[in-house]
Design a protein around this motif. Structure first.
Motif, PDB file in Angstrom:
ATOM      1  N   ARG A  41       0.834  -1.204   0.000  1.00 50.54           N
ATOM      2  CA  ARG A  41       0.000   0.000   0.000  1.00 50.54           C
ATOM      3  C   ARG A  41       0.868   1.253   0.000  1.00 50.54           C
ATOM      4  O   ARG A  41       0.398   2.349  -0.214  1.00 50.54           O
ATOM      5  CB  ARG A  41      -0.958   0.003   1.194  1.00 50.54           C
ATOM      6  CG  ARG A  41      -1.946  -1.149   1.167  1.00 50.54           C
ATOM      7  CD  ARG A  41      -2.808  -1.084  -0.087  1.00 50.54           C
ATOM      8  NE  ARG A  41      -3.707  -2.205  -0.213  1.00 50.54           N
ATOM      9  CZ  ARG A  41      -3.619  -3.136  -1.151  1.00 50.54           C
ATOM     10  NH1 ARG A  41      -2.657  -3.103  -2.041  1.00 50.54           N
ATOM     11  NH2 ARG A  41      -4.488  -4.108  -1.226  1.00 50.54           N
ATOM     12  N   THR A  42       2.169   1.056   0.229  1.00 56.65           N
ATOM     13  CA  THR A  42       3.174   2.117   0.106  1.00 56.65           C
ATOM     14  C   THR A  42       4.427   1.477  -0.474  1.00 56.65           C
ATOM     15  O   THR A  42       4.886   0.451   0.023  1.00 56.65           O
ATOM     16  CB  THR A  42       3.515   2.742   1.476  1.00 56.65           C
ATOM     17  OG1 THR A  42       2.334   3.280   2.058  1.00 56.65           O
ATOM     18  CG2 THR A  42       4.557   3.838   1.338  1.00 56.65           C
ATOM     19  N   ILE A  44       8.409   2.373  -1.499  1.00 56.05           N
ATOM     20  CA  ILE A  44       9.502   3.335  -1.370  1.00 56.05           C
ATOM     21  C   ILE A  44      10.634   2.880  -2.295  1.00 56.05           C
ATOM     22  O   ILE A  44      11.070   1.733  -2.228  1.00 56.05           O
ATOM     23  CB  ILE A  44       9.997   3.424   0.082  1.00 56.05           C
ATOM     24  CG1 ILE A  44       8.842   3.856   1.004  1.00 56.05           C
ATOM     25  CG2 ILE A  44      11.173   4.399   0.196  1.00 56.05           C
ATOM     26  CD1 ILE A  44       9.145   3.746   2.486  1.00 56.05           C
ATOM     27  N   CYS A  83      -2.286   2.582  -3.449  1.00 56.65           N
ATOM     28  CA  CYS A  83      -0.860   2.502  -3.166  1.00 56.65           C
ATOM     29  C   CYS A  83      -0.173   3.782  -3.613  1.00 56.65           C
ATOM     30  O   CYS A  83      -0.330   4.208  -4.757  1.00 56.65           O
ATOM     31  CB  CYS A  83      -0.266   1.302  -3.899  1.00 56.65           C
ATOM     32  SG  CYS A  83       1.491   1.051  -3.552  1.00 56.65           S
ATOM     33  N   ASP A  84       0.573   4.401  -2.713  1.00 53.25           N
ATOM     34  CA  ASP A  84       1.398   5.561  -3.035  1.00 53.25           C
ATOM     35  C   ASP A  84       2.825   5.099  -3.282  1.00 53.25           C
ATOM     36  O   ASP A  84       3.302   4.135  -2.668  1.00 53.25           O
ATOM     37  CB  ASP A  84       1.399   6.563  -1.874  1.00 53.25           C
ATOM     38  CG  ASP A  84       0.058   7.253  -1.718  1.00 53.25           C
ATOM     39  OD1 ASP A  84      -0.426   7.811  -2.714  1.00 53.25           O
ATOM     40  OD2 ASP A  84      -0.493   7.235  -0.611  1.00 53.25           O
ATOM     41  N   VAL A  85       3.523   5.803  -4.175  1.00 51.05           N
ATOM     42  CA  VAL A  85       4.909   5.478  -4.492  1.00 51.05           C
ATOM     43  C   VAL A  85       5.776   6.684  -4.136  1.00 51.05           C
ATOM     44  O   VAL A  85       5.527   7.795  -4.605  1.00 51.05           O
ATOM     45  CB  VAL A  85       5.078   5.121  -5.989  1.00 51.05           C
ATOM     46  CG1 VAL A  85       6.538   4.832  -6.310  1.00 51.05           C
ATOM     47  CG2 VAL A  85       4.184   3.940  -6.361  1.00 51.05           C
ATOM     48  N   PHE A  86       6.770   6.463  -3.287  1.00 52.60           N
ATOM     49  CA  PHE A  86       7.702   7.502  -2.861  1.00 52.60           C
ATOM     50  C   PHE A  86       9.084   7.165  -3.413  1.00 52.60           C
ATOM     51  O   PHE A  86       9.605   6.080  -3.170  1.00 52.60           O
ATOM     52  CB  PHE A  86       7.774   7.571  -1.335  1.00 52.60           C
ATOM     53  CG  PHE A  86       6.484   8.014  -0.704  1.00 52.60           C
ATOM     54  CD1 PHE A  86       6.277   9.351  -0.393  1.00 52.60           C
ATOM     55  CD2 PHE A  86       5.475   7.103  -0.420  1.00 52.60           C
ATOM     56  CE1 PHE A  86       5.082   9.772   0.189  1.00 52.60           C
ATOM     57  CE2 PHE A  86       4.288   7.508   0.160  1.00 52.60           C
ATOM     58  CZ  PHE A  86       4.086   8.844   0.455  1.00 52.60           C
ATOM     59  N   GLY A 113      -3.248   6.052  -6.050  1.00 52.69           N
ATOM     60  CA  GLY A 113      -2.258   6.704  -5.202  1.00 52.69           C
ATOM     61  C   GLY A 113      -1.583   7.831  -5.953  1.00 52.69           C
ATOM     62  O   GLY A 113      -2.073   8.301  -6.985  1.00 52.69           O
ATOM     63  N   HIS A 116       5.451  10.453  -5.480  1.00 51.82           N
ATOM     64  CA  HIS A 116       6.155  11.534  -4.788  1.00 51.82           C
ATOM     65  C   HIS A 116       7.646  11.367  -5.058  1.00 51.82           C
ATOM     66  O   HIS A 116       8.169  10.268  -4.915  1.00 51.82           O
ATOM     67  CB  HIS A 116       5.926  11.462  -3.272  1.00 51.82           C
ATOM     68  CG  HIS A 116       4.492  11.410  -2.885  1.00 51.82           C
ATOM     69  ND1 HIS A 116       3.772  12.531  -2.567  1.00 51.82           N
ATOM     70  CD2 HIS A 116       3.632  10.364  -2.767  1.00 51.82           C
ATOM     71  CE1 HIS A 116       2.534  12.185  -2.265  1.00 51.82           C
ATOM     72  NE2 HIS A 116       2.424  10.879  -2.379  1.00 51.82           N
TER      73      HIS A 116
END
Length: 154
Positions: A41-42, A44, A83-86, A113, A116
Motif C-alpha cells: 500500500r506504500t 519506497i 498505493c502511493d509510491v515515494f 495513489g 512523490h
C-alpha cells in the motif's frame, strides 16, 4: 518490524537499452519478492535518476502487475486498495520530473495513489550527452552548494 506493521523488501534491478529502432526500452531482472510488492500500500524506491527513462519503465511494470494483482469488483474495494509510491534520489536530474508525469497519472488512475519524488540536496541538470548529471545549472540547497563550491570550486 516497525511498530505493529511489517516491512517487506523487494529487490528489483533494471537497465535500459536501445532497440534496433533506436527506442529506449527497460529490462527487469532479479525480481526478488515482487509478489510482496504487488500487495503493498506504500512503495519506497531509492534510485539515482537522470532522465527518468529506467524508472519510468520500472514503474510501468509495477503499475501493471499491481493492478492485475489488486483487481476488484466494486468501487468501495478499489478505494481501499490504493498505493502511493515515494521515490528518494540522492542524485536526480531535472528532466525526470517531466518524464515521470505519465507514471504519476498511471499510479493515480490504476493504483489510486500518487507518485512523490524527493531530491536530496540538489536537482541536477543533464550534460550535453543527455544522460549524465552535472553540477552546472543544478538547483542546490544552500548548504550543499557551499560545500560543493568549497571542495570543487564554483
Amino acid at each position: 518490524e516497525v511498530s505493529d506493521k511489517s516491512v517487506s523488501v523487494c529487490s528489483l534491478r533494471a537497465s535500459r537499452y536501445q532497440d534496433d529502432q533506436g527506442e529506449w526500452k527497460v529490462k527487469l531482472w532479479n525480481e526478488e519478492n515482487f509478489d510482496k510488492l504487488v500487495k503493498a500500500r506504500t512503495i519506497i524506491v531509492g534510485d539515482t535518476i537522470a532522465t527518468g527513462a529506467t524508472l519510468d519503465g520500472v514503474l510501468s511494470e509495477v503499475v501493471a502487475r499491481w493492478t492485475a494483482a489488486n483487481e476488484t469488483t466494486t468501487e468501495e474495494q478499489k478505494e481501499s486498495a490504493k498505493c502511493d509510491v515515494f521515490v528518494w534520489t540522492i542524485a536526480g536530474g531535472d528532466k525526470a520530473q517531466e518524464r515521470l508525469k505519465g507514471a504519476d497519472k498511471a499510479i493515480q488512475e490504476n493504483m489510486h495513489g500518487t507518485l512523490h519524488i524527493t531530491y536530496a540536496n540538489a536537482v541536477f541538470s543533464l550534460a550535453d550527452n543527455g544522460t549524465d548529471l552535472r553540477f552546472h545549472g543544478a538547483q542546490m540547497v544552500d548548504e550543499a552548494k557551499a560545500i560543493v563550491e568549497k571542495r570543487v570550486g564554483g
